[in-house]
Design a protein around this motif. Structure first.
Motif, mmCIF file in Angstrom:
data_model
loop_
_atom_site.group_PDB
_atom_site.id
_atom_site.type_symbol
_atom_site.label_atom_id
_atom_site.label_comp_id
_atom_site.label_asym_id
_atom_site.label_seq_id
_atom_site.Cartn_x
_atom_site.Cartn_y
_atom_site.Cartn_z
ATOM 1 N N ASN A 215 0.815 -1.346 0.011
ATOM 2 C CA ASN A 215 -0.002 0.034 0.164
ATOM 3 C C ASN A 215 0.798 1.355 -0.086
ATOM 4 O O ASN A 215 1.923 1.274 0.351
ATOM 5 C CB ASN A 215 -0.856 0.116 1.236
ATOM 6 N N ILE A 216 0.225 2.407 -0.264
ATOM 7 C CA ILE A 216 0.765 3.745 -0.052
ATOM 8 C C ILE A 216 0.331 4.190 1.096
ATOM 9 O O ILE A 216 -1.043 4.374 1.442
ATOM 10 C CB ILE A 216 0.511 4.724 -1.349
ATOM 11 N N ILE A 217 1.327 4.817 1.829
ATOM 12 C CA ILE A 217 0.679 5.495 3.326
ATOM 13 C C ILE A 217 1.041 6.982 2.996
ATOM 14 O O ILE A 217 2.107 7.544 2.956
ATOM 15 C CB ILE A 217 1.221 5.037 4.634
ATOM 16 N N GLY A 218 -0.161 7.858 2.930
ATOM 17 C CA GLY A 218 0.090 9.274 2.685
ATOM 18 C C GLY A 218 0.321 9.941 4.270
ATOM 19 O O GLY A 218 -0.611 9.769 5.032
ATOM 20 N N SER A 219 1.195 10.378 4.323
ATOM 21 C CA SER A 219 1.515 11.252 5.806
ATOM 22 C C SER A 219 0.873 12.412 5.839
ATOM 23 O O SER A 219 1.582 13.404 5.135
ATOM 24 C CB SER A 219 3.069 11.112 5.701
ATOM 25 N N SER A 220 0.065 12.610 6.711
ATOM 26 C CA SER A 220 -0.878 13.739 6.948
ATOM 27 C C SER A 220 -1.089 14.801 5.787
ATOM 28 O O SER A 220 -1.352 14.461 4.696
ATOM 29 C CB SER A 220 -0.115 14.619 8.035
ATOM 30 N N GLY A 221 -1.091 15.947 5.916
ATOM 31 C CA GLY A 221 -1.234 16.968 4.657
ATOM 32 C C GLY A 221 -2.436 16.609 3.945
ATOM 33 O O GLY A 221 -3.637 16.868 4.408
ATOM 34 N N ALA A 222 -2.066 16.633 2.522
ATOM 35 C CA ALA A 222 -3.271 16.660 1.753
ATOM 36 C C ALA A 222 -3.910 15.351 1.829
ATOM 37 O O ALA A 222 -5.296 15.331 1.423
ATOM 38 C CB ALA A 222 -2.692 16.407 0.260
#
Length: 319
Positions: A215-222
């Motif tokens: 998976n891709i883990i998007g770190s906070s922000g957008a």
């Protein structure tokens, strides 16, 4: 601003972390241990340090003054909480700006705070530690994606180790300044961004070639914005403080990013869940994420509210 309980005279173990990014400055004050810190105070200020000059390598006068004023206010809060340790971390905008050193010197003179300008490599390490402390990683491999205003950090790894990490100066504010001149963004500009990313990210694709990425883990922000907009549009309340992590339904993620890419400034501005600082940069963030998903063939996306500041906090509390 979020005001929490003021400290008593026993202020043992209170640390303050400042994450001085290109778009926003964060102040996090906490105590306790690295595994389960107790947040005492947290605020985020949309300083827009890169406004008007991010790709010219200079912080413009108005943005420079906003930055100084914000840190002076942060310093007052830190003194109120009697923090024993302060970590002030500067990333892409201050790292690359010709007048970044002047900014750092002025803060030292006005507050006594020493800002540490970190490399993109160390930034990526702190982001990994932050996401790890947010309990988002597993035995399987993930690609952590942290889209800042100035830079984007990619970290391949799992709960045990970092396999590969790198920072690229392709943040959402840089992409906005470079490619998003007309709104809604034209197809030709989308094509230009995709070509630019293809030319910029061969090292990522080479590193990911022999790694199975779950998976891709998007770190906070957008990614917080993506999650909040999706949930609000379904009529659900969404509190980031109660949702340390969030798993996107793949089709919902595709739909929201498709909509954001096609939307006008007015569409985005009137959408609940999109804070003003992200109204335009969310388009670039959507395009970067979708490009990486397609290129790597990964459809599962998670969001972690923990990122760089939590990684720095964990290190500070371990001291």
């Amino acid at each position: 601003m979020t005001d929490k309980q003021m400290p008593s005279s026993a202020s043992h173990g209170i640390v303050a972390v400042m994450d001085l990014g290109t778009n926003t400055f964060h102040l996090l004050i906490a105590r306790g241990d690295a595994i389960n810190p107790k947040e005492l105070y947290h605020t985020t200020v949309p300083v827009r340090l890169g406004e008007g000059g991010i790709n010219n390598g200079i912080i413009q006068p108005a943005a420079y003054q906003r930055g100084i004023d914000t840190i002076v206010q942060f310093h007052k809060r830190i003194e109120e909480f009697r923090a024993e340790h302060v970590s002030a971390i500067a990333t892409s905008a201050l790292r690359s700006a010709a007048n970044g050193k002047d900014f750092i010197a002025e803060i030292k003179e006005k507050t006594g705070i020493e800002i540490e300008t970190i490399t993109g490599d160390l930034e990526a390490k702190y982001i990994y530690e932050g996401v790890k402390s947010g309990d988002c990683l597993s035995k399987q491999n993930s690609l952590i994606l942290d889209i800042g205003g100035g830079s984007v950090e990619f970290i391949l790894g799992n709960e045990d180790e970092i396999i590969w990490k790198q920072s690229f100066e392709i943040g959402a504010a840089r992409m906005l300044d470079k490619f998003h001149k007309i709104d809604p963004i034209p197809k030709a500009s989308i094509s230009d961004i995709n070509n630019y990313l293809a030319q910029t990210l061969p090292l990522l694709f080479e590193a990911a070639k022999d790694v199975e990425i779950t998976n891709i883990i998007g770190s906070s922000g957008a990614f917080e914005t993506f999650a909040e907009v999706i949930e609000l549009q379904k009529g659900n309340e969404f509190d980031l403080k109660k949702n340390r992590k969030y798993k996107f339904a793949t089709q919902e993620f595709i739909d929201i990013t498709d909509w954001l890419i096609a939307s006008s400034h007015q569409d985005r501005e009137s959408t609940k869940g999109i804070i003003p600082i992200r109204v335009d940069m969310i388009v670039s963030a959507s395009l970067i994420t979708r490009f990486v998903m397609k290129k790597l063939g990964v459809s599962e996306v998670l969001m972690s509210t923990y990122s760089l500041k939590e990684g720095v906090l964990a290190e500070a509390l371990n001291r």
